[in-house]
Design an enzyme around this catalytic site. Structure first.
Site, PDB file in Angstrom:
ATOM      1  N   GLN B 265       0.828  -1.478  -0.612  1.00 50.34           N
ATOM      2  CA  GLN B 265      -0.290   0.022   0.027  1.00 50.34           C
ATOM      3  C   GLN B 265       1.018   1.545   0.011  1.00 50.34           C
ATOM      4  OE1 GLN B 265      -2.849  -0.904  -0.605  1.00 50.34           O
ATOM      5  NE2 GLN B 265      -3.704   1.770  -0.876  1.00 50.34           N
ATOM      6  N   HIS B 268       2.337   3.802  -3.047  1.00 55.06           N
ATOM      7  CA  HIS B 268       1.528   4.710  -3.711  1.00 55.06           C
ATOM      8  C   HIS B 268       1.540   5.939  -3.661  1.00 55.06           C
ATOM      9  CE1 HIS B 268      -0.614   1.556  -6.531  1.00 55.06           C
ATOM     10  NE2 HIS B 268      -1.519   1.300  -5.014  1.00 55.06           N
ATOM     11  N   GLU B 334     -10.542   2.105   2.096  1.00 55.66           N
ATOM     12  CA  GLU B 334     -10.680   1.905   0.634  1.00 55.66           C
ATOM     13  C   GLU B 334     -10.806   0.386   0.714  1.00 55.66           C
ATOM     14  OE1 GLU B 334      -7.922   2.898  -1.862  1.00 55.66           O
ATOM     15  OE2 GLU B 334      -8.721   2.346  -3.364  1.00 55.66           O
ATOM     16  N   HIS B 335      -9.661  -0.046   1.486  1.00 55.48           N
ATOM     17  CA  HIS B 335      -9.267  -1.621   1.139  1.00 55.48           C
ATOM     18  C   HIS B 335      -9.125  -1.778   2.848  1.00 55.48           C
ATOM     19  CE1 HIS B 335      -6.526  -0.531  -1.802  1.00 55.48           C
ATOM     20  NE2 HIS B 335      -7.090  -1.194  -2.663  1.00 55.48           N
ATOM     21  N   ASP B 368      -5.492  -5.530  -7.053  1.00 62.59           N
ATOM     22  CA  ASP B 368      -5.427  -5.097  -7.695  1.00 62.59           C
ATOM     23  C   ASP B 368      -5.645  -5.494  -8.812  1.00 62.59           C
ATOM     24  OD1 ASP B 368      -5.090  -2.907  -5.404  1.00 62.59           O
ATOM     25  OD2 ASP B 368      -3.244  -2.752  -5.729  1.00 62.59           O
ATOM     26  N   HIS B 427     -52.373  19.225 -11.242  1.00 64.69           N
ATOM     27  CA  HIS B 427     -52.063  18.047 -11.052  1.00 64.69           C
ATOM     28  C   HIS B 427     -53.672  17.322 -10.697  1.00 64.69           C
ATOM     29  CE1 HIS B 427     -47.756  19.098 -10.802  1.00 64.69           C
ATOM     30  NE2 HIS B 427     -47.556  18.345 -10.809  1.00 64.69           N
TER      31      HIS B 427
END
Lengths: 435, 435
Positions: B265, B268, B334-335, B368, B427
């Site tokens: 991780q 990144h 996220e993960h 991934d 209406h």
């Protein structure tokens, strides 16, 4: 009214998405309120920022400034919700609407999957959101149906915590019909605030209003801009703006019904009624009917409807129903009404619309209240990429990867090869360390 | 690294959503490029506006200014896509990834319903979007997997027209691995443009790039801001920003694997690795392992990973797995990697995450690339209200109302009562004219 055909019709029904139109009256009101010529975006940014900084106090100040009342408390008390009453016919209609919308959304497929195989398991969990804010616009009358048509799909999705926000009347109250609907829905928090300040409170949270995970519901220009600005901070379901209906009618349609449907649309502020027909006779007959029915409407509805008809109504003569449907798909209307001899046969050709109203007994006005599907639908051509409010709006997907050693041996080397091709050496090693 | 517990852990894992953080290096680069201290928002607004006005020329100018190359043509030619080659192992890995992602999304339930009953029919049509733009970030290596993990769900959804945009290398080319993946996916339009200018082109359309209905895919700060700004004009699937992983590990976890997953991780740019464990011994062992594995990484990956670990890694000691899961849900990662003795027993407690990686053979790095679910997942805590890229992102719902005269008699009066309570007389009349 001019009858458009061919390229002129296509041009008239092609949306320009570049700007949200800002009526002069709105700009004038901004000048009056703020003493300077601000854009609506600048006004909203100022309100959002202030509510984020000062919480409840800012919410009360903006409500006083913009809605002309400083409510005693921001939340309607439980005793007031409990005591609210409306006449029995309306009460029963509220119950019917809730039942029918609920029954519709309970049919929506909205489940995950988890596929166990010899390589382990892969799938998607489906989870309701934690807390949702429902925005109910104010204006001249209580929009009971908007509350029902937004809160019920969230409830069916499994959302436990729903906060309602709606602008108070000049005397600081929320209309009893809204409170009765909230009570029938089992909702306990109703915030007396509207506009961008309510969106800010729902997005950021204040002492009285908890921050929500997603804000749903239609609103005026300032509400739409505020929803766009807080998106990312919180979720939003869509950006519903001024409403619109496109009617496709052939020579079998009853001009009285076509006119009635277009006028029901037209009485909304800023509405755009569009008529596409294969019959020139029908176009002429509908125009005559609109004139007559307009005169028979009481005020202020007559003025509202006349404004929309004069300012925005479009009338198109199509060569055949195939062209009519192509034009409808190009326009991507919020509401598409099919008033033709065999309306079901056209359904397969509809690719872009919020809702389709099939045949003469399914008038859009019925859909606004009791048919079943939510009346909160994508406007302004956003049906190209958005859906009516539905159960999915209030659920998240969580992907599940649960593979075993045998699967890793099968696919791990390919994963490592891709990781190295992307220059991500630690990814490759995280895979290979288990091989 | 400091080990956090209790309230301090909760505070550290509570997201502040108020601002997208802007690294100083980005601000410095803006000053260098524009000769003035602009905000990223101001830069993006300027780029969007210019591309909207000047189309292809603006797109080429901004590519020259920001990516350092003025490509001969904006679209990669068919011959170039056809001729692209990569080594056979990588080619096979690309094919495997496409097959597995496709097979996963083909299992996603994504169908409408039309319920015919004595009152007529009500339902939802599910329609693929017309045209989708897939953004593939550039950077130092071709993000082959991002293309696959975004385009395949759109294809499974039934989208016929997919436009890929990716920044060109300094020599004006797009990496052959991206072109091979595009060819294997059957995609024919690859635009040599990235950043906010590519988002603008996809949203507004230019002579070379058609406007799309929705833009999907991750990107840097400028891409995310641009997606936010064009939202409403066009759809966007989410706002994926810097990536993050939260590992929940008990004393049964292998510190080598935990460290490897956190480093995968960390390599990144801007990533946030978080470790939550019930075992202080494991926390210490993982920290030692991270040190060793970091040293063994080649450059530049070692520097990237070290930066993330030093700047943003969080280490939390939880009292038990129940608290660990509560902290994970609070953070909404996220993960979420579950490296515990019985990871499947924890799945039911997961309420907020992009993806869950269950057990030691389901490392996130595998997800991934080749596990199946898309790796484009909600970041920054937006898993509170957003989902990983999936089939639903590329389909719209169209509500269908097709009731008959008998249904109208049953529910029409309630509809008219609600319409009058909302002050919408036309209406009510549109309903009553058919009763």
């Amino acid at each position: 009214m001019q009858v458009l055909e061919g390229d002129a019709a296509r041009a008239a029904l092609t949306r320009s998405f570049n700007e949200i139109p800002v009526p002069d009256a709105v700009l004038a009101r901004i000048r009056d309120t703020f003493g300077e010529a601000l854009t609506p975006e600048a006004v909203v940014a100022r309100i959002l920022d202030d509510v984020r900084q000062r919480g409840d106090e800012a919410l009360l100040d903006w409500t006083a400034k913009l809605d002309g009342v400083r409510p005693g408390g921001l939340n309607v008390g439980p005793a007031e919700i409990e005591a609210a009453q409306v006449d029995p016919t309306l009460h029963e209609a509220i119950r019917l609407a809730i039942r029918r919308v609920r029954s519709f959304y309970e049919q929506q497929p909205a489940h995950g999957f988890l596929n166990h195989s010899p390589e382990g398991a892969l799938g998607q969990l489906v989870r309701p959101l934690g807390r949702v804010g429902v925005y109910v616009p104010g204006g001249l009358a209580p929009l009971i149906s908007t509350l029902i048509h937004t809160a019920v799909p969230a409830q069916v999705a499994g959302v436990q915590d729903i906060v309602v926000a709606t602008p108070p009347a000049r005397d600081g109250t929320v209309h009893p019909a809204i409170l009765v609907a909230a009570r029938e829905l089992g909702l306990t928090q109703v915030v007396r605030a509207g506009g961008a300040q309510a969106i800010a409170a729902l997005a950021y949270g204040t002492a009285s209003v908890p921050a929500v995970d997603k804000i749903a519901g239609p609103g005026n220009l300032f509400v739409v801009i505020a929803k766009r600005m807080v998106y990312g901070q919180t979720g939003i379901e869509s950006l519903p703006g001024p409403t619109e209906t496109l009617v496709v009618a052939d020579d079998s349609a009853d001009p009285r019904h076509v006119a009635a449907d277009l006028l029901a649309q037209a009485e909304h502020n800023g509405a755009e009624p569009v008529l596409v027909s294969t019959s020139r006779e029908l176009l002429l007959a509908v125009q005559a009917e609109i004139g007559g029915q307009l005169e028979a409407l009481p005020e202020p509805n007559r003025s509202w409807a006349r404004d929309s008809v004069l300012a925005r109504m479009k009338v198109v003569l199509a060569a055949d129903l195939h062209e009519a449907l192509a034009l409808a798909n190009l326009y991507a209307p919020e509401h598409l009404c099919l008033l033709t001899r065999d309306p079901w046969s056209l359904l397969g050709q509809v690719t872009r619309a919020g809702g389709v109203f099939v045949g003469e007994y399914s008038m859009e006005a019925l859909g606004d209240y009791v048919a079943g599907p939510s009346h909160v639908m994508p406007t302004g051509g956003t049906a190209r990429f958005m859906s009516p409010v539905n159960v999915r709006d209030f659920q998240n997907i969580i992907s599940v990867v649960g593979l075993n050693a045998s699967a890793l041996r099968q696919i791990g080397p390919a994963g490592a090869a891709l990781a190295r091709a992307e220059g991500l050496e630690a990814h490759a090693r995280a895979i290979e360390s288990r091989l």
